[in-house]
Design a protein around this motif. Structure first.
Motif, short mmCIF file in Angstrom:
data_model
loop_
_atom_site.label_atom_id
_atom_site.label_comp_id
_atom_site.label_asym_id
_atom_site.label_seq_id
_atom_site.Cartn_x
_atom_site.Cartn_y
_atom_site.Cartn_z
N ASP A 115 0.70 -1.29 0.11
CA ASP A 115 0.54 -0.03 -0.02
C ASP A 115 1.29 1.01 -0.10
O ASP A 115 1.95 1.38 0.50
CB ASP A 115 -1.33 0.25 1.24
N ILE A 116 0.15 2.23 -1.47
CA ILE A 116 1.59 3.74 -1.29
C ILE A 116 0.23 4.05 -0.61
O ILE A 116 -0.45 4.42 -1.03
CB ILE A 116 1.75 3.71 -2.15
N ALA A 117 0.92 5.39 0.84
CA ALA A 117 -0.58 6.78 1.36
C ALA A 117 -0.20 7.50 -0.03
O ALA A 117 0.58 8.03 -0.78
CB ALA A 117 0.02 6.97 2.85
N PRO A 118 -1.62 7.96 0.32
CA PRO A 118 -1.34 9.67 -0.60
C PRO A 118 -0.20 10.10 -0.14
O PRO A 118 -0.23 10.40 0.97
CB PRO A 118 -2.97 10.42 -0.07
N GLY A 119 0.15 10.87 -0.82
CA GLY A 119 1.94 12.04 -0.66
C GLY A 119 3.05 11.12 -0.07
O GLY A 119 3.95 11.89 0.35
N GLU A 120 3.20 10.21 0.52
CA GLU A 120 4.18 9.55 -0.04
C GLU A 120 5.40 9.13 -0.72
O GLU A 120 4.86 9.22 -1.96
CB GLU A 120 3.45 8.08 1.06
N PHE A 121 6.30 9.34 -0.24
CA PHE A 121 7.78 9.07 -0.91
C PHE A 121 8.16 7.75 -0.77
O PHE A 121 8.70 7.30 -0.29
CB PHE A 121 8.67 10.23 -0.75
N VAL A 122 7.82 6.78 -2.00
CA VAL A 122 7.73 5.47 -1.66
C VAL A 122 9.27 4.87 -2.77
O VAL A 122 8.98 6.10 -4.12
CB VAL A 122 7.11 4.59 -2.32
N ARG B 201 -1.65 17.28 -13.78
CA ARG B 201 -2.25 17.03 -12.24
C ARG B 201 -2.39 15.36 -11.56
O ARG B 201 -2.97 15.23 -10.82
CB ARG B 201 -3.60 17.71 -11.97
N PRO B 202 -0.87 14.62 -11.26
CA PRO B 202 -1.27 13.00 -11.16
C PRO B 202 -1.81 13.56 -9.32
O PRO B 202 -0.77 13.55 -9.56
CB PRO B 202 -0.45 12.48 -11.66
N LYS B 203 -1.94 11.89 -9.08
CA LYS B 203 -2.08 11.97 -7.61
C LYS B 203 -0.63 10.99 -7.24
O LYS B 203 -0.36 10.90 -6.11
CB LYS B 203 -3.46 10.71 -7.46
N VAL B 204 -0.31 9.98 -8.12
CA VAL B 204 0.80 9.49 -8.48
C VAL B 204 2.06 9.79 -9.73
O VAL B 204 1.65 9.83 -11.06
CB VAL B 204 0.34 7.63 -8.23
N LEU B 205 3.08 10.47 -9.50
CA LEU B 205 4.05 9.64 -9.92
C LEU B 205 4.55 9.30 -9.62
O LEU B 205 5.88 8.92 -9.04
CB LEU B 205 4.78 11.81 -9.87
N GLY C 121 2.07 17.48 -3.78
CA GLY C 121 1.32 16.99 -2.63
C GLY C 121 1.06 15.44 -3.62
O GLY C 121 0.38 14.52 -2.46
N ALA C 122 1.74 14.97 -4.43
CA ALA C 122 1.31 13.83 -5.88
C ALA C 122 2.60 12.40 -4.39
O ALA C 122 3.11 12.96 -3.58
CB ALA C 122 2.23 14.33 -6.93
N SER C 123 1.63 11.48 -4.39
CA SER C 123 3.03 9.91 -4.10
C SER C 123 3.63 10.23 -5.33
O SER C 123 2.89 10.20 -6.42
CB SER C 123 1.39 8.92 -3.81
N ILE C 124 4.54 9.81 -4.81
CA ILE C 124 5.74 9.83 -5.74
C ILE C 124 6.36 7.86 -5.52
O ILE C 124 6.60 7.38 -5.04
CB ILE C 124 7.38 10.43 -5.40
N VAL C 125 6.59 7.19 -6.83
CA VAL C 125 7.29 5.97 -6.49
C VAL C 125 8.45 5.60 -7.55
O VAL C 125 8.19 6.57 -8.90
CB VAL C 125 6.71 4.40 -6.77
N LEU C 126 9.21 6.18 -7.45
CA LEU C 126 11.09 5.70 -7.67
C LEU C 126 10.97 4.86 -7.45
O LEU C 126 12.06 4.63 -6.85
CB LEU C 126 11.60 7.23 -6.88
N VAL C 127 11.90 4.02 -8.69
CA VAL C 127 12.65 3.08 -9.33
C VAL C 127 14.11 3.39 -9.39
O VAL C 127 14.32 4.71 -10.36
CB VAL C 127 12.83 2.11 -10.57
N THR C 128 15.32 3.28 -8.33
CA THR C 128 16.59 3.42 -8.27
C THR C 128 17.52 2.22 -8.43
O THR C 128 17.07 1.06 -7.57
CB THR C 128 16.72 4.40 -7.53
N HIS C 129 18.65 1.90 -8.95
CA HIS C 129 19.40 1.42 -8.38
C HIS C 129 20.43 1.92 -7.12
O HIS C 129 21.51 1.20 -6.63
CB HIS C 129 20.28 1.25 -9.43
#
Length: 271
Positions: free
Chosen positions: A41-48, A164-168, A197-205
């Protein structure tokens, strides 16, 4: 004083994944299981941040959340609704900025709005405002090949934010940049996150990037990718890479990944 950050909401998750799996069936080969039993689960406004060895399915999962790939198993929801395809509420930025080379930066940013049937004048107003927010107000009439790599990625961010995404979602967006530009872009991304205020989901090595940016880091196993553990990063922002706690987290992630990287290499050698 530490800069304010968005507070994850107690409302329903921005993204909900339950038992999610992905199996590929390439021509002439047997099925390949990329992901298995992913619960998150990813919360609104969370940086994962997604962290794991090469080939573990991190990017595949990102594309699935974006609606570009269907799940082979499990449930995927965004804001309580099933994910059945792409949507303006979920923006995706690739490692390559993927700008149209024949369009100006302003028209590139406005492009997604044209698909959404926003009137031309309004599209250009929104695009211009987004470019101002990312520090490219004086580059609106330039073409992508006239910009540096960091500027192109900022333009890609502006294009995604215009919707204006809710998840970026971002797939290793800074991997091709030099060290100094990458650090500047990380600071820029945190500012974008605070403002939108968007949630961000970032893939990185990059372990350092994960520690520098994330509220939580999701560590994946080698293929088939599963959630090995989820580690909260409770350091205040802006984060100091010389802080002993920063080093402790970096060492912890290195240990968590060591066996998975060995497994990933062993699988590649066996193929």
């Amino acid at each position: 004083m530490n800069a304010p950050v968005p507070t994850p909401s107690l409302r329903r998750p921005a993204v909900h994944l339950s038992g999610v799996g992905k199996t590929w069936t390439p021509a002439g080969r047997g099925p390949v299981q990329a992901l298995r039993d992913v619960d998150l689960d990813i919360a609104p406004g969370e940086f994962v941040v997604f962290l794991g060895p090469s080939g573990c399915g991190k990017s595949t999962l990102l594309y699935m959340i974006a609606g570009l790939e269907p799940a082979s198993a499990g449930t995927m929801e965004a804001d309580g609704l099933p994910i059945t395809g792409p949507a303006a509420e979920r923006g995706l930025i690739f490692q390559d900025a993927s700008l149209f080379p024949w369009l100006t930066i302003l028209d590139n940013v406005a492009f997604g709005l044209s698909i959404g049937a926003v009137q031309k004048l309004k599209r250009r107003e929104i695009a211009a405002e987004m470019l101002r927010r990312v520090g490219l107000a004086d580059m609106m009439d330039k073409k992508p090949d006239e910009l540096s790599g960091g500027m192109r990625q900022r333009a890609a961010c502006a294009r995604a934010l215009a919707m204006r995404p809710k998840v970026l979602m971002m797939d290793e967006p800074f991997a091709a940049l030099d060290v100094q530009t990458r650090a500047k872009m990380q600071d820029f991304l945190l500012q974008i996150w605070r403002d939108s205020g968007a949630s961000i989901v970032l893939v990185t090595h990059s372990i350092d990037e994960a520690v520098a940016l994330a509220d939580r880091v999701v560590v994946f196993t080698a293929r088939p990718g599963r959630v090995k553990t989820i580690v909260p990063v409770d350091l205040p922002r802006p984060r100091n890479p010389r802080d002993p706690r920063f080093h402790d987290l970096r060492d912890r992630f290195g240990e968590l990944l060591a066996d998975e990287v060995d497994r990933a290499f062993a699988e590649q050698e066996a193929r």
